[in-house]
Design a protein around this motif. Sequence first.
Motif, PDB file in Angstrom:
ATOM      1  N   SER A 239       0.839  -1.195   0.000  1.00  0.00           N
ATOM      2  CA  SER A 239       0.000   0.000   0.000  1.00  0.00           C
ATOM      3  C   SER A 239       0.873   1.243   0.000  1.00  0.00           C
ATOM      4  N   ARG A 295       1.591   5.505 -10.287  1.00  0.00           N
ATOM      5  CA  ARG A 295       0.513   5.180 -11.229  1.00  0.00           C
ATOM      6  C   ARG A 295       0.508   3.693 -11.550  1.00  0.00           C
ATOM      7  N   LYS A 298      -1.241   1.613  -8.859  1.00  0.00           N
ATOM      8  CA  LYS A 298      -2.706   1.650  -8.914  1.00  0.00           C
ATOM      9  C   LYS A 298      -3.234   0.703  -9.981  1.00  0.00           C
ATOM     10  N   GLU A 301      -3.009  -2.803  -8.642  1.00  0.00           N
ATOM     11  CA  GLU A 301      -4.061  -3.102  -7.667  1.00  0.00           C
ATOM     12  C   GLU A 301      -5.340  -3.532  -8.375  1.00  0.00           C
ATOM     13  N   ARG A 302      -5.711  -2.805  -9.442  1.00  0.00           N
ATOM     14  CA  ARG A 302      -6.921  -3.162 -10.190  1.00  0.00           C
ATOM     15  C   ARG A 302      -6.762  -4.517 -10.870  1.00  0.00           C
TER      16      ARG A 302
END
Length: 313
Positions: A239, A295, A298, A301-302
């Motif tokens: 995270s 970026r 992120k 993560e998706r």
Amino acid sequence: MKHVDVLIVGAGPAGSVCGYLLKKAGVDCLVVDHATFPRDKVCGGGLSSKTCRLLDQLVPGLHYDYNTVGHIRLSIDNKAHCEFDTKEPLRIVQRKHFDHDLLKQYISVGGAFQQAAFERFEEQNGQIVARLKSGEEIACRYLVGADGSNSRVRRCLKPDTERGILAMEQYVEKSGDNGVDVVLSQSYDTGGYFFRFPNKAFDVVGFGDVSTTPEKFRKVMRQNNIADGKARGAFIYLSNDYPMHDHVILIGDAGGFANRCTCEGLFDAFRTARNAAEAITSGRSFREVNAPIFRKMKKEERLSRVFFSSFDL
């Protein structure tokens, strides 16, 4: 009180490479770590080809021992299976020696290293003052946290930070098979995986998911025909939910930069080490220099949520 331009907490790959780059750029820095090197590290030790190329660019001429592996097997619940030879071979290192080689390279260019445990930091009169557990205080312009997933530097920024995924592993005798095994299963929770990496001395087998326990680890080992042995564990923090600070920079596992899908950490440990050094030497913010990696995280993560939500077999 001791004064340095940059204090780096943690002498692992991220900290040592960041220190090496800063020292080569003429920046006064000090690396501190509580461990006595060489020290062991929970990690399969796999260096992808892109990681090797990046390391060669950042620390040219570094000599380290590794096992060359060019074959990978991936299976899902014994229902889906694929094998392939990699276009470029992997290098499997023993982290105990690899990390020590990086630290020695930093020291060889005049880098200062001190065995000491970091406790906390505070801001005083426009500078960062770090306090060690010994009571010694060190003033610096920049504090770089490279002290792993359980980073004390990060906990100063965000005391309630989560610990992340528990990864466990054990060493077993070499099987004679010089390939990498990766297993995914519906019985593993989100992000779960089993692996076997062969280095020159032994094989490293490991498991991790969001609900790993020693009992679950042993169960998964038995499912993969691995006898009970001495197990070790470490958390992988995934995270970037901590507050950003212009003069306190988190890199590598301390900043949660391990790959969200594969948990590979060394590639982004080196990239964030490079970006931290660039931010410090150029006077730009780490948030700006490291923006492409934020970026990328992120997107990972998706992708991870989609990939691990179910396996359509």
